[in-house]
Write an enzyme that holds these catalytic residues in place. Structure first.
Site, PDB file in Angstrom:
ATOM      1  N   ARG A  16     -28.032   1.135 -32.764  1.00  0.00           N
ATOM      2  CA  ARG A  16     -27.722   1.910 -33.250  1.00  0.00           C
ATOM      3  C   ARG A  16     -26.168   3.021 -33.941  1.00  0.00           C
ATOM      4  O   ARG A  16     -25.656   3.923 -32.760  1.00  0.00           O
ATOM      5  CB  ARG A  16     -28.690   3.007 -33.676  1.00  0.00           C
ATOM      6  N   LYS A  61     -21.486  10.187 -30.259  1.00  0.00           N
ATOM      7  CA  LYS A  61     -21.941  11.115 -29.332  1.00  0.00           C
ATOM      8  C   LYS A  61     -21.064  12.424 -28.726  1.00  0.00           C
ATOM      9  O   LYS A  61     -20.179  12.238 -28.061  1.00  0.00           O
ATOM     10  CB  LYS A  61     -22.867  10.155 -28.165  1.00  0.00           C
TER      11      LYS A  61
END
Length: 287
Positions: free
Chosen positions: A256, A222
């Site tokens: 995830r 991210k």
């Protein structure tokens, strides 16, 4: 609490790897590497071999871009879900969508989980999850419009907002008929947040775990990792695993991920240090 994801159940001491499979030509990480159906299926086969319990199939990238309507999204994921379900009956299939229309179609094709990355933008998605008796991931986005980037977002307390919104979403889903054991909350790192917000959520994730709802984290590569370490996409694994260890110590249940084996080892080590898991073997100093 026993976790039920569609037709699959997991004990309360189980951690799950949710491997990302993008049916998009423009995803931020793989740049369309699994856009072609056969390439996406190869990715599924690989992550199953690596031990992923869940695959998360997405037909639209989260970032702004070309408009993708529901019909196009369904064309990317519905038949693919059916193919994966037929080949891997023991695999949990999640679909990353916020649209009730798409959710209904993928559940009919065999999906076990609806991963709503946009925090209930379509209020009818809870009814779809209830009708098909599937699991629902309830995320926090601060009310962001789907496929928009955050801009000067402010919170009095981002963790309190994440807890209130995700628990509120889970309670609405429960009232709609989704099973209690099939609801998961997700602080949604980066979504509706700047880097300081995502770091705060990571540092205080234990507060979300303390709500009693199972927690999913989506940390993999991210922007908050990239900005913290000044690393581009493709060079964020070390930072991702550091954040993963923090979330694992706090008790997150589902991860995830892009990199399955590395994340599995990180989570297993952290859960063992935390006393939730035993070593595979422990003979040093005993024989």
């Amino acid at each position: 609490m026993t976790l039920r994801l569609g037709r699959h159940t997991f004990d309360d001491d189980a951690t799950l790897m949710m491997a990302i499979v993008n049916r998009t030509p423009d995803s931020f990480y793989d740049r369309g590497a699994t856009w072609a159906e056969d390439k996406a299926f190869e990715r599924v086969s690989l992550v199953v071999e690596q031990g992923a319990e869940v695959v998360d199939i997405g037909g639209i990238k989260a970032a702004p871009g070309v408009e993708i309507d529901a019909a196009e999204e369904k064309s990317r994921v519905v038949d693919f879900v059916a193919r994966v379900r037929e080949t891997y009956p023991g695999l949990v299939i999640s679909v990353d969508t916020w649209r009730a229309e798409v959710g209904d179609a993928v559940c009919a094709a065999g999906a076990d989980v609806l991963n709503d990355a946009w925090g209930g933008a379509d209020p009818e998605l809870v009814d779809v999850a209830a009708r098909h008796d599937v699991a629902l991931i309830c995320t926090h986005t601060g009310g962001a419009t789907p496929r928009t980037r955050p801009y000067r977002v402010e919170y009095d307390d981002v963790v309190r907002s994440a807890i209130e919104d995700t628990v509120g979403y889970a309670e609405r889903a429960l009232a709609a008929g989704v099973a209690r054991e099939s609801l998961v909350i997700d602080p949604a790192h980066d979504f509706g947040k700047n880097t300081f917000h995502s770091l705060e959520v990571t540092r205080r994730l234990g507060e979300m775990v303390a709500t009693g709802w199972p927690v999913l984290v989506s940390l993999s590569n991210k922007d908050f990792v990239g900005e913290t370490l000044d690393r581009p996409v493709g060079e964020r694994l070390t930072g991702t695993l550091a954040a993963t260890a923090i979330c694992a110590m706090a008790g997150a249940r589902i991860y995830r991920v892009h990199e399955v084996p590395e994340t599995r080892e990180t989570v297993d080590m952290a859960w063992t240090i935390a006393g939730r898991r035993r070593p595979v073997r422990a003979i040093r100093g005993l024989q």
